[in-house]
Scaffold this motif. Structure first.
Motif, mmCIF file in Angstrom:
data_model
loop_
_atom_site.group_PDB
_atom_site.id
_atom_site.type_symbol
_atom_site.label_atom_id
_atom_site.label_comp_id
_atom_site.label_asym_id
_atom_site.label_seq_id
_atom_site.Cartn_x
_atom_site.Cartn_y
_atom_site.Cartn_z
ATOM 1 N N GLU A 1 0.828 -1.207 0.000
ATOM 2 C CA GLU A 1 0.000 0.000 0.000
ATOM 3 C C GLU A 1 0.859 1.253 0.000
ATOM 4 O OE1 GLU A 1 -2.483 -0.541 3.387
ATOM 5 O OE2 GLU A 1 -4.069 -1.577 2.265
ATOM 6 N N SER A 2 1.963 1.198 0.729
ATOM 7 C CA SER A 2 2.876 2.340 0.748
ATOM 8 C C SER A 2 3.488 2.564 -0.635
ATOM 9 C CB SER A 2 3.972 2.112 1.787
ATOM 10 O OG SER A 2 4.915 3.160 1.785
ATOM 11 N N ARG A 3 3.857 1.478 -1.302
ATOM 12 C CA ARG A 3 4.433 1.602 -2.648
ATOM 13 C C ARG A 3 3.409 2.135 -3.648
ATOM 14 N NH1 ARG A 3 7.226 -3.828 -4.417
ATOM 15 N NH2 ARG A 3 7.578 -2.519 -6.279
ATOM 16 N N VAL A 4 2.151 1.696 -3.500
ATOM 17 C CA VAL A 4 1.095 2.200 -4.386
ATOM 18 C C VAL A 4 0.917 3.704 -4.191
ATOM 19 C CG1 VAL A 4 -1.397 2.176 -4.793
ATOM 20 C CG2 VAL A 4 -0.140 0.023 -4.611
ATOM 21 N N GLU A 5 0.895 4.144 -2.938
ATOM 22 C CA GLU A 5 0.727 5.572 -2.655
ATOM 23 C C GLU A 5 1.879 6.381 -3.236
ATOM 24 O OE1 GLU A 5 1.330 9.295 -0.674
ATOM 25 O OE2 GLU A 5 2.556 7.525 -0.275
ATOM 26 N N GLN A 6 3.092 5.827 -3.154
ATOM 27 C CA GLN A 6 4.261 6.533 -3.680
ATOM 28 C C GLN A 6 4.217 6.618 -5.207
ATOM 29 O OE1 GLN A 6 7.039 3.875 -1.934
ATOM 30 N NE2 GLN A 6 6.460 4.510 0.140
ATOM 31 N N LEU A 7 3.799 5.522 -5.848
ATOM 32 C CA LEU A 7 3.712 5.522 -7.308
ATOM 33 C C LEU A 7 2.637 6.492 -7.807
ATOM 34 C CD1 LEU A 7 4.097 1.708 -8.062
ATOM 35 C CD2 LEU A 7 5.666 3.519 -8.759
ATOM 36 N N ARG A 8 1.511 6.527 -7.113
ATOM 37 C CA ARG A 8 0.456 7.458 -7.517
ATOM 38 C C ARG A 8 0.901 8.903 -7.327
ATOM 39 N NH1 ARG A 8 -4.678 4.183 -4.860
ATOM 40 N NH2 ARG A 8 -4.949 2.698 -6.589
ATOM 41 N N TYR A 9 1.672 9.121 -6.280
ATOM 42 C CA TYR A 9 2.207 10.468 -6.057
ATOM 43 C C TYR A 9 3.062 10.900 -7.241
ATOM 44 C CZ TYR A 9 4.962 14.155 -3.756
ATOM 45 O OH TYR A 9 5.584 15.330 -3.435
ATOM 46 N N ALA A 10 3.941 10.022 -7.656
ATOM 47 C CA ALA A 10 4.815 10.348 -8.784
ATOM 48 C C ALA A 10 4.032 10.496 -10.073
ATOM 49 C CB ALA A 10 5.890 9.265 -8.929
#
Length: 270
Positions: free
Chosen positions: A108-117
């Motif tokens: 979930e943390s990686r998904v949030e980071q990817l969406r941020y980018a």
């Protein structure tokens, strides 16, 4: 003869006038030197009296159920405010369930980071802001570790990891990010399906401040019993050994009291 009398009268008049003037100035001098009002230099200062005492902080507290039969994972920090119905902790059926949840959190943390980018299409200015936040978190982590504040250091480290990954993803193309998001979404869906029925939540029955420390005085010393409390009764208080909970407790309300026994001589300074 008339001239002698006239000269004598003039001399007598001058003498009387001189004595009158001398008496006037003499009286003024005496009054000046004998002034009842005086002026002196004063300094302002404060006096403080303190008394050392040992006592109890009394507040309304509610012990949460002592969950057993699984692995407990507390999800609240010490002193954090929890709303009624908010999740305080999670209980996992076994170690595999706990490991699965750790993987879910990571994904979930990686998904949030990817969406941020992906959403921001990071510009140079945003990149500089990320670099500044990364540097700040590094300094905070070092300060928390030096002060032995391990919980704060862990929280800062997690945020730092997220910032670093966001910074790395800023150089990735939107096409690559979309593919990664699709893969991560499928993986999360599978893990959440496997986790069903293996986790139960512990929620707050009412709003309050969370504390993990249960000392046994929660039911022994309450605000309601303070009015009739005597020094002898206070000195005889002992913790209730049956009041235990791995989950912790909630501190209710905003009124806290401090109770301690002191002598009558010490009371005015308290």
């Amino acid at each position: 003869m008339k001239k002698k009398k006239s000269g004598f009268g003039t001399a007598l008049l001058m003498a009387a006038l001189f004595l009158g003037v001398a008496a006037y100035f003499g009286i003024q001098a005496v009054q000046y030197l004998d002034d009842p009002l005086g002026v002196t230099l004063a300094y302002r200062y404060e006096v403080e009296r303190t008394v050392d005492m040992t006592g109890f902080v009394v507040r309304e507290e509610r012990v949460l159920p002592d969950e057993s039969g699984g692995l407990l994972r507390v999800q609240r920090a010490e002193g954090e405010r929890v709303a009624a119905g908010g999740t305080v902790a999670s209980v996992y059926a076994d170690q595999a369930s706990l490991d699965r949840q750790a993987e879910i959190d990571s994904l979930e943390s990686r998904v949030e980071q990817l969406r941020y980018a992906q959403d921001l299409a990071l510009a140079a200015e945003t990149t500089r802001k990320l670099d500044a936040r990364i540097a700040q978190n590094l300094l905070e982590s070092r300060r928390f570790l030096a002060a032995n504040r391990l919980y704060d250091a862990e929280s800062t480290a997690l945020e730092l990891r997220a910032l670093v990954l966001k910074r790395d993803y800023s150089d990735a193309g939107n096409g690559d990010i979309a593919v990664q998001l699709q893969e991560l979404g499928a993986r999360l869906l599978a893990l959440r399906s496997q986790a069903e029925g293996t986790v139960r939540r512990v929620t707050a029955p009412e709003a309050g401040l969370y504390s993990a420390e249960v000392d046994g005085y929660e039911t022994v010393l309450t605000p309601g019993m303070l009015e009739g409390l005597t020094p002898s009764a206070l000195s005889g208080l002992t913790a209730d050994p049956s009041t235990v909970s791995r989950t912790g407790k909630l501190v209710l309300g905003d009124e806290w009291y401090y109770v301690a026994a002191m002598s009558a001589a010490e009371a005015p300074a308290a």
